[in-house]
Motif scaffolding. Structure first.
Motif, PDB file in Angstrom:
ATOM      1  N   SER B 286      -9.158  26.374 -13.020  1.00 25.46           N
ATOM      2  CA  SER B 286     -10.239  26.588 -14.002  1.00 25.46           C
ATOM      3  C   SER B 286      -9.739  26.223 -15.381  1.00 25.46           C
ATOM      4  O   SER B 286      -8.605  26.548 -15.750  1.00 25.46           O
ATOM      5  N   LEU B 287     -10.600  25.551 -16.109  1.00 25.70           N
ATOM      6  CA  LEU B 287     -10.224  25.126 -17.454  1.00 25.70           C
ATOM      7  C   LEU B 287     -11.316  25.506 -18.432  1.00 25.70           C
ATOM      8  O   LEU B 287     -12.504  25.435 -18.097  1.00 25.70           O
ATOM      9  N   LYS B 288     -10.873  25.897 -19.592  1.00 30.53           N
ATOM     10  CA  LYS B 288     -11.862  26.153 -20.644  1.00 30.53           C
ATOM     11  C   LYS B 288     -11.944  24.888 -21.483  1.00 30.53           C
ATOM     12  O   LYS B 288     -10.950  24.473 -22.089  1.00 30.53           O
ATOM     13  N   VAL B 289     -13.110  24.288 -21.512  1.00 32.36           N
ATOM     14  CA  VAL B 289     -13.259  22.979 -22.153  1.00 32.36           C
ATOM     15  C   VAL B 289     -14.137  23.101 -23.387  1.00 32.36           C
ATOM     16  O   VAL B 289     -15.159  23.784 -23.352  1.00 32.36           O
ATOM     17  N   ARG B 290     -13.670  22.465 -24.456  1.00 33.18           N
ATOM     18  CA  ARG B 290     -14.573  22.361 -25.617  1.00 33.18           C
ATOM     19  C   ARG B 290     -14.363  21.013 -26.285  1.00 33.18           C
ATOM     20  O   ARG B 290     -13.257  20.455 -26.212  1.00 33.18           O
ATOM     21  N   PRO B 291     -15.384  20.481 -26.881  1.00 38.17           N
ATOM     22  CA  PRO B 291     -15.241  19.167 -27.514  1.00 38.17           C
ATOM     23  C   PRO B 291     -14.410  19.276 -28.784  1.00 38.17           C
ATOM     24  O   PRO B 291     -14.550  20.241 -29.542  1.00 38.17           O
ATOM     25  N   ILE B 292     -13.490  18.289 -29.023  1.00 31.92           N
ATOM     26  CA  ILE B 292     -12.782  18.304 -30.304  1.00 31.92           C
ATOM     27  C   ILE B 292     -13.406  17.317 -31.286  1.00 31.92           C
ATOM     28  O   ILE B 292     -13.278  17.483 -32.483  1.00 31.92           O
ATOM     29  N   LYS B 293     -14.055  16.308 -30.760  1.00 28.16           N
ATOM     30  CA  LYS B 293     -14.793  15.398 -31.646  1.00 28.16           C
ATOM     31  C   LYS B 293     -16.179  15.231 -31.052  1.00 28.16           C
ATOM     32  O   LYS B 293     -16.365  15.421 -29.856  1.00 28.16           O
ATOM     33  N   ASN B 294     -17.118  14.847 -31.900  1.00 26.19           N
ATOM     34  CA  ASN B 294     -18.435  14.557 -31.365  1.00 26.19           C
ATOM     35  C   ASN B 294     -18.361  13.323 -30.461  1.00 26.19           C
ATOM     36  O   ASN B 294     -17.617  12.380 -30.750  1.00 26.19           O
ATOM     37  N   THR B 295     -19.121  13.398 -29.379  1.00 23.31           N
ATOM     38  CA  THR B 295     -19.174  12.250 -28.471  1.00 23.31           C
ATOM     39  C   THR B 295     -19.803  11.059 -29.187  1.00 23.31           C
ATOM     40  O   THR B 295     -20.826  11.203 -29.853  1.00 23.31           O
ATOM     41  N   LYS B 296     -19.147   9.873 -29.060  1.00 28.64           N
ATOM     42  CA  LYS B 296     -19.702   8.689 -29.713  1.00 28.64           C
ATOM     43  C   LYS B 296     -20.435   7.856 -28.690  1.00 28.64           C
ATOM     44  O   LYS B 296     -19.835   7.360 -27.735  1.00 28.64           O
ATOM     45  N   ASN B 297     -21.741   7.749 -28.871  1.00 28.47           N
ATOM     46  CA  ASN B 297     -22.540   6.926 -27.966  1.00 28.47           C
ATOM     47  C   ASN B 297     -22.843   5.608 -28.656  1.00 28.47           C
ATOM     48  O   ASN B 297     -23.216   5.599 -29.838  1.00 28.47           O
ATOM     49  N   LYS B 298     -22.676   4.511 -27.939  1.00 26.75           N
ATOM     50  CA  LYS B 298     -23.044   3.199 -28.498  1.00 26.75           C
ATOM     51  C   LYS B 298     -23.921   2.500 -27.490  1.00 26.75           C
ATOM     52  O   LYS B 298     -23.700   2.600 -26.278  1.00 26.75           O
ATOM     53  N   VAL B 299     -24.912   1.789 -27.980  1.00 28.74           N
ATOM     54  CA  VAL B 299     -25.835   1.112 -27.075  1.00 28.74           C
ATOM     55  C   VAL B 299     -25.905  -0.365 -27.448  1.00 28.74           C
ATOM     56  O   VAL B 299     -26.040  -0.709 -28.624  1.00 28.74           O
ATOM     57  N   LYS B 300     -25.762  -1.218 -26.454  1.00 25.63           N
ATOM     58  CA  LYS B 300     -25.984  -2.653 -26.664  1.00 25.63           C
ATOM     59  C   LYS B 300     -27.114  -3.057 -25.745  1.00 25.63           C
ATOM     60  O   LYS B 300     -27.217  -2.553 -24.633  1.00 25.63           O
ATOM     61  N   LEU B 301     -27.942  -3.988 -26.204  1.00 24.83           N
ATOM     62  CA  LEU B 301     -28.992  -4.480 -25.317  1.00 24.83           C
ATOM     63  C   LEU B 301     -28.489  -5.750 -24.642  1.00 24.83           C
ATOM     64  O   LEU B 301     -28.127  -6.727 -25.303  1.00 24.83           O
ATOM     65  N   VAL B 302     -28.400  -5.702 -23.347  1.00 25.68           N
ATOM     66  CA  VAL B 302     -27.959  -6.866 -22.595  1.00 25.68           C
ATOM     67  C   VAL B 302     -29.091  -7.271 -21.667  1.00 25.68           C
ATOM     68  O   VAL B 302     -29.468  -6.492 -20.788  1.00 25.68           O
ATOM     69  N   ASN B 303     -29.655  -8.427 -21.923  1.00 24.93           N
ATOM     70  CA  ASN B 303     -30.782  -8.941 -21.117  1.00 24.93           C
ATOM     71  C   ASN B 303     -31.909  -7.906 -20.998  1.00 24.93           C
ATOM     72  O   ASN B 303     -32.444  -7.677 -19.928  1.00 24.93           O
ATOM     73  N   GLY B 304     -32.197  -7.240 -22.081  1.00 16.74           N
ATOM     74  CA  GLY B 304     -33.327  -6.312 -22.069  1.00 16.74           C
ATOM     75  C   GLY B 304     -33.001  -4.964 -21.479  1.00 16.74           C
ATOM     76  O   GLY B 304     -33.831  -4.061 -21.516  1.00 16.74           O
ATOM     77  N   SER B 305     -31.805  -4.789 -20.964  1.00 15.57           N
ATOM     78  CA  SER B 305     -31.483  -3.432 -20.522  1.00 15.57           C
ATOM     79  C   SER B 305     -30.307  -2.919 -21.337  1.00 15.57           C
ATOM     80  O   SER B 305     -29.499  -3.693 -21.850  1.00 15.57           O
ATOM     81  N   ALA B 306     -30.260  -1.600 -21.417  1.00 11.01           N
ATOM     82  CA  ALA B 306     -29.293  -1.001 -22.335  1.00 11.01           C
ATOM     83  C   ALA B 306     -27.950  -0.820 -21.648  1.00 11.01           C
ATOM     84  O   ALA B 306     -27.875  -0.406 -20.480  1.00 11.01           O
ATOM     85  N   TYR B 307     -26.897  -1.178 -22.393  1.00 10.37           N
ATOM     86  CA  TYR B 307     -25.537  -0.933 -21.917  1.00 10.37           C
ATOM     87  C   TYR B 307     -24.982   0.169 -22.811  1.00 10.37           C
ATOM     88  O   TYR B 307     -24.757  -0.033 -24.004  1.00 10.37           O
ATOM     89  N   ILE B 308     -24.818   1.339 -22.225  1.00 13.91           N
ATOM     90  CA  ILE B 308     -24.509   2.529 -23.037  1.00 13.91           C
ATOM     91  C   ILE B 308     -23.061   2.929 -22.814  1.00 13.91           C
ATOM     92  O   ILE B 308     -22.631   3.110 -21.663  1.00 13.91           O
ATOM     93  N   THR B 309     -22.293   3.016 -23.913  1.00 11.02           N
ATOM     94  CA  THR B 309     -20.916   3.490 -23.780  1.00 11.02           C
ATOM     95  C   THR B 309     -20.798   4.842 -24.466  1.00 11.02           C
ATOM     96  O   THR B 309     -21.338   5.054 -25.562  1.00 11.02           O
ATOM     97  N   SER B 310     -20.109   5.740 -23.806  1.00 11.14           N
ATOM     98  CA  SER B 310     -19.896   7.067 -24.410  1.00 11.14           C
ATOM     99  C   SER B 310     -18.406   7.337 -24.479  1.00 11.14           C
ATOM    100  O   SER B 310     -17.690   7.156 -23.494  1.00 11.14           O
ATOM    101  N   ASN B 311     -17.982   7.717 -25.644  1.00 14.27           N
ATOM    102  CA  ASN B 311     -16.567   8.020 -25.844  1.00 14.27           C
ATOM    103  C   ASN B 311     -16.434   9.522 -26.058  1.00 14.27           C
ATOM    104  O   ASN B 311     -16.913  10.058 -27.058  1.00 14.27           O
TER     105      ASN B 311
END
Lengths: 571, 411
Positions: B286-311
């Motif tokens: 069991s682990l206690k998890v908390r975020p240390i930085k805000n998640t960075k979401n980036k979206v690129k449109l590739v051929n009309g559909s979204a390519y979403i990266t989350s860091n």
């Protein structure tokens, strides 16, 4: 029909339309006042026949006084007739004083003794008339002589008293005798010696009972005006403190003292205070409370406009601030003019405490004013109109508590408020040994029983109790009274109109506060209008209080140097 | 006329006008005359359109001796009606007091009702002045009437407080999220994202998750509301989220998916997750998890559909310990970090493809990042993101820093 309509319209016009004053008076109407005065005093015209000046004949004087003082039926008026010896000659004389007001030992030792007993002073026999200058021409001796003056002889040689005055009217004699002096009438003299031998019983300087502070002087004013002025003198300790006497009251001629710092207080303020005190046409003034009502700017509202205090240290602080202190003989409360809103929630202790403590207390007192004014009104308004404002749990607690209460909330709260006022009033009246009982019976047993009997809800008891406690936290008694009265108005408006009513009432209240003036100074000073040295609601640290309140327009605006703690910042 | 008399009459007139004509006497609503609704339930009715349930609090119902005991009992009234407001009206004719909705803490939709579409109800509720925008919205897995009737607070005395506190458990479990009416409404109207509500249910032994095929690691957090194996008094359980597409319920998330949702949308405070123990088989940590930085979401449109990266950057603290644990060792910690990363990455991919492919519902608001690629509002509308979301593909990188446990076994 038409005529009726017209009459209604004219009736409303008469009521509401603006009617300019018919006669404007731009100057002080001296003639008018004098006329009134004459009319007023003509009622007692029989008094006018009384002789004014002292007669040279002793028996006539005696008769005048006998009739004036009704000595036949007045038991404490003493007339002591005797013969005094001056330069070995005997003169008829009498002493006139009121028993109980004078110190009999002083009279015996320092008035009657030297006058009656034969001693070197009164038996000394100089020539009939003193020769000042002598010239002999042609064997005729021309002597310039000074005639023997009995009055000055008695004054200079025979009355070894520190305060002796020579007066020549019966009014002066009466005012002296009434205040505890004794009058010495001597045959052939048309003057009277007014000798100060006051010696009545009076309260000594004691702890002030109604303005209690923890850190601060524990001396309070007494009933005697001289003691009070001496207390002020001791605190101020500066010869610029002027204490002027003004008599108020046609019959009582109560001595009032106007005290101010000559080099600080604004001249106009002093003049205004003296003008008002000099122009009071009443028969009696017994206490400073009566005087306060006669000299305040606006008597319509219950707001106090003069600070009253029984603490000489508080009065001295205000004196040095540039205000005027009025003392009334016979009253242990002084009046301080002008009084502004913030003064009534300031305790004399504030200056003795560190500014952080004082500011905390100030916040608490402001909270107390708000609570005591608004809490019951808000409770009524919320429960009647705005239940969605209360947190759900609290609302359910209130509803649960009120479940079996038969009375509507407004009635419940009025019952409790009125019974609280009753307890308060009754607590003052009951003799002191059973005084605490009324609190226990009234507050504890009655409250508990009322809750148990489902007459009032416990929440309401809390509301009323908080209101009561808050009202006791207001330092000024009169201001507390004002809040007590205004509270009922807020309850009424809260009941009828909810928050709208309370807002309306607050608006009117502020309107009254801002319109009100105390000796020409705006009541909300220094906040409204804001003055240039305005430093916010809170008291600044002791070393930062460089200026006297600028709205007072004092002659000495600065009270300390820019760097007051020179030991620390001496460059 | 005498000036004094005139003033008196004037004052009297003003006061009379103020007190009586301006007066709100007729709008007076004394607290004694109101019945307080603490929760509303919406079910599909049998004959009519709507089956409304009102949970009404009876303050001090037990009230012995009239003392102000704050314990309250509550009653549930259910009414078949055509519209919400007519239901309220019918309730008022039935009750001795006037019903008041301003202390309503929870609005419960049954699954069936929610899948039929709640748009009309939602707008009606927002239009109702008495209903606060900060009351919680919940979709119950049982019907709403049953939910309200069985929601007996155990630890609290007031059901209103219970409704208020219960959703706050999400702050420390992460298994659900507190959703208010105003958030729900604004998400519904948004073109960037879709709405979601708390998923709730009544936990009884019948509803427990009997599916034993899942492995032990995921057993705890893969439950939805009312499935957890808890023996106790029948009680509300809030776990997971109800996902809407448009105004219709399309699916449900379980506990761990809700955690993933909160990690992606930056709403997670802290949570406890279980991962397979990389050092011993068939064991979990069991682990206690908390975020240390805000998640960075980036979206690129590739051929009309979204390519979403989350860091994603997380901090984990080890909770499970045994005597063989050597968590001061750098290698072991790195191994652990790797397995956390891989576990979470799998879960996140599962979650993301679930909401996009299965539900086509962008509850994380990726639309906010997509909109940057469009120059006019018309273009954005024509693109129809909420329809296009299902074509998105994702890349997730999880970076976890492990901090050791609280006890030091070696020194």
């Amino acid at each position: 029909m038409n005529i009726q309509k017209n009459t209604i319209i004219t009736c409303f016009e008469n009521l509401f339309s603006y009617h300019p004053k018919e006669d404007y008076q731009f100057s002080i109407p001296e003639t008018l006042e004098k006329k009134q005065e004459q009319n007023y005093s003509s009622e007692s015209s029989s008094n006018l026949e009384l002789p004014k000046n002292i007669f040279p004949t002793l028996s006539v004087n005696l008769e005048v006084l006998t009739s004036r003082y009704n000595t036949m039926i007045n038991s404490d008026i003493i007339i002591r007739e005797f013969s005094l010896t001056a330069k070995n000659k005997e003169y008829k004389a009498f002493l006139f004083y009121i028993d109980g007001m004078v110190d009999t030992t002083s009279i015996n030792h320092f008035v009657l003794d030297p006058l009656m007993l034969r001693n070197s002073a009164n038996t000394y026999q100089s020539p009939e008339s003193e020769v000042i200058k002598e010239a002999i021409t042609n064997n005729i001796v021309v002597r310039k002589v000074k005639k023997f003056d009995l009055a000055s002889y008695i004054y200079n040689h025979l009355v070894p008293q520190n305060s002796v005055e020579q007066v020549d009217t019966f009014d002066d004699v009466a005012s002296g005798v009434n205040s505890g002096n004794c009058a010495l009438f001597v045959d052939t003299l048309n003057i009277v010696f007014n000798i100060d031998v006051k010696g009545f019983k009076q309260r000594s300087v004691e702890k002030p009972e109604n303005e209690i502070v923890i850190r601060g002087s524990q001396e309070g004013f007494t009933e005697n005006i001289r003691t009070n002025t001496s207390l002020l003198r001791r605190f101020v300790n500066n010869e610029k403190l002027i204490i002027e006497n003004i008599e108020v009251g046609n019959l009582t001629k109560t001595k009032c003292a106007v005290c101010y710092m000559k080099n600080i207080a604004n001249t106009d303020l002093i003049a205004e205070v003296k003008y008002r005190l000099n122009n009071i046409d009443v028969d009696t003034i017994i206490s400073s409370g009566q005087l306060e009502q006669l000299i305040e700017d606006n008597g319509k509202f219950s707001l106090p406009q003069l600070i009253s205090s029984e603490r000489p240290d508080k009065a001295s602080n205000f004196l040095l601030e540039g205000r005027v202190v009025i003392l009334v003989n016979g009253s242990p409360y002084c009046l301080i003019a002008p009084g502004t809103f913030i003064d009534f929630i300031t305790s004399p202790e504030d200056l003795n405490l560190k500014f952080q403590f004082a500011n905390l207390l100030k916040i608490i007192r402001i909270l107390a004013v708000i609570l005591t004014l608004l809490l019951p009104g808000l409770y009524v308004a919320i429960t009647n109109f705005h239940q969605e404002l209360i947190p759900t749990e609290l609302l359910f607690a209130i509803v649960a508590a009120r479940e079996s209460i038969p009375l509507p909330i407004i009635f419940e709260i009025l019952v409790m408020e009125v019974s609280f006022e009753l307890i308060r009033e009754a607590g003052l009246r009951v003799p002191s040994p059973i005084g605490p009982t009324i609190g226990i019976v009234g507050a504890l047993i009655l409250g508990q029983a009322a809750v148990d009997a489902n007459i009032v809800s416990p929440i309401l008891i809390i509301v009323v109790a908080i209101t009561a406690i808050a009202s006791f936290a207001i330092p000024d008694f009169s201001f507390g009274f004002h809040c007590r009265i205004a509270r009922f108005v807020y309850i009424a408006f809260g009941y009828f109109l909810g928050f709208l009513g309370i807002a309306f009432c607050l608006f009117i209240h502020f309107l009254i506060l801002s319109e009100l003036k105390s000796f020409g100074y705006s009541y909300l000073q220094p906040y409204i209008p804001v003055t240039k040295d305005y430093k916010g609601i809170f008291l600044s640290p002791s070393w930062k209080r460089e200026h006297r309140a600028s709205f007072l327009n004092t002659k000495r605006p600065k009270r300390q140097a820019d760097i007051s703690m020179t030991w620390k910042n001496n460059k | 006329m005498n000036k004094k008399l005139k003033n008196t009459i004037l004052l009297f007139l003003i006061l009379t006008i103020c007190l009586f004509s301006l007066s709100g006497c007729y709008s007076e609503r004394n607290i004694d005359h109101l019945a307080y609704v603490v929760a509303l339930g919406f079910d599909v009715g049998t004959d009519n359109k709507l089956r409304l349930s009102f949970q009404i609090s009876v303050p001090g119902g037990s009230g012995d001796n009239g003392s102000s005991s704050q314990s309250d009992s509550s009653v549930v009234n259910t009414i078949e009606c055509s519209t919400f407001d007519s239901g309220v009206n019918l309730l008022n004719s039935y009750l001795s007091k006037e019903s008041n909705l301003s202390h309503c803490k929870m609005i419960v939709f049954s699954e069936e009702f929610a899948s039929n579409g709640i748009s009309e109800t939602l707008f009606t509720l927002m239009n109702k002045v008495e209903i606060r925008p900060d009351c919680n919205v919940l979709v119950s897995r049982c019907n709403a009437e049953y939910f309200l009737k069985n929601s007996e607070p155990v630890l609290e005395k007031l059901s209103a407080r219970y409704y208020e506190i219960a959703p706050t458990s999400s702050e420390y479990t992460g298994f659900t999220q507190s959703v208010t009416l105003s958030e729900f409404f604004s998400d519904y109207n948004d073109t960037f994202q879709t709405c979601y509500a708390i998923l709730g249910g009544i936990n009884t032994s019948d509803t427990h998750n009997s599916d034993s095929s899942e492995n032990a690691v995921e057993k705890d957090s893969s439950n939805k509301a009312d499935e957890t194996l808890i023996q106790g008094k029948t009680n509300i359980e809030n776990m997971g989220l109800a996902i809407f597409s448009g105004d219709k319920l399309v699916g449900e998330l379980n506990g761990i998916q809700t955690i993933c949702h909160q990690i992606i949308s930056n709403t997670l405070n802290s949570c406890i997750i279980n991962i397979p123990n990389p050092f011993e088989e068939n064991q979990t940590i069991s682990l206690k998890v908390r975020p240390i930085k805000n998640t960075k979401n980036k979206v690129k449109l590739v051929n009309g559909s979204a390519y979403i990266t989350s860091n994603i950057n997380l901090e984990a603290r080890i909770l499970t310990m045994n005597e063989n644990s050597k968590y001061l060792n750098t290698n072991e910690i790195q191994t652990l970090e790797k397995s956390i990363n891989s576990y979470l990455t799998t879960q996140l991919y599962d979650y993301l493809y679930k909401i996009s492919k299965d539900f086509n519902s962008d509850i994380d608001g990726f639309g906010k990042y997509v909109v940057q690629n469009f120059q006019t509002y018309e273009d954005w509308k024509n693109f129809n993101w909420l329809e296009n979301f299902k074509n998105s593909f994702f890349e997730v990188s999880v970076n976890t820093t492990v901090k050791s446990g609280y006890i030091l076994m070696e020194s």
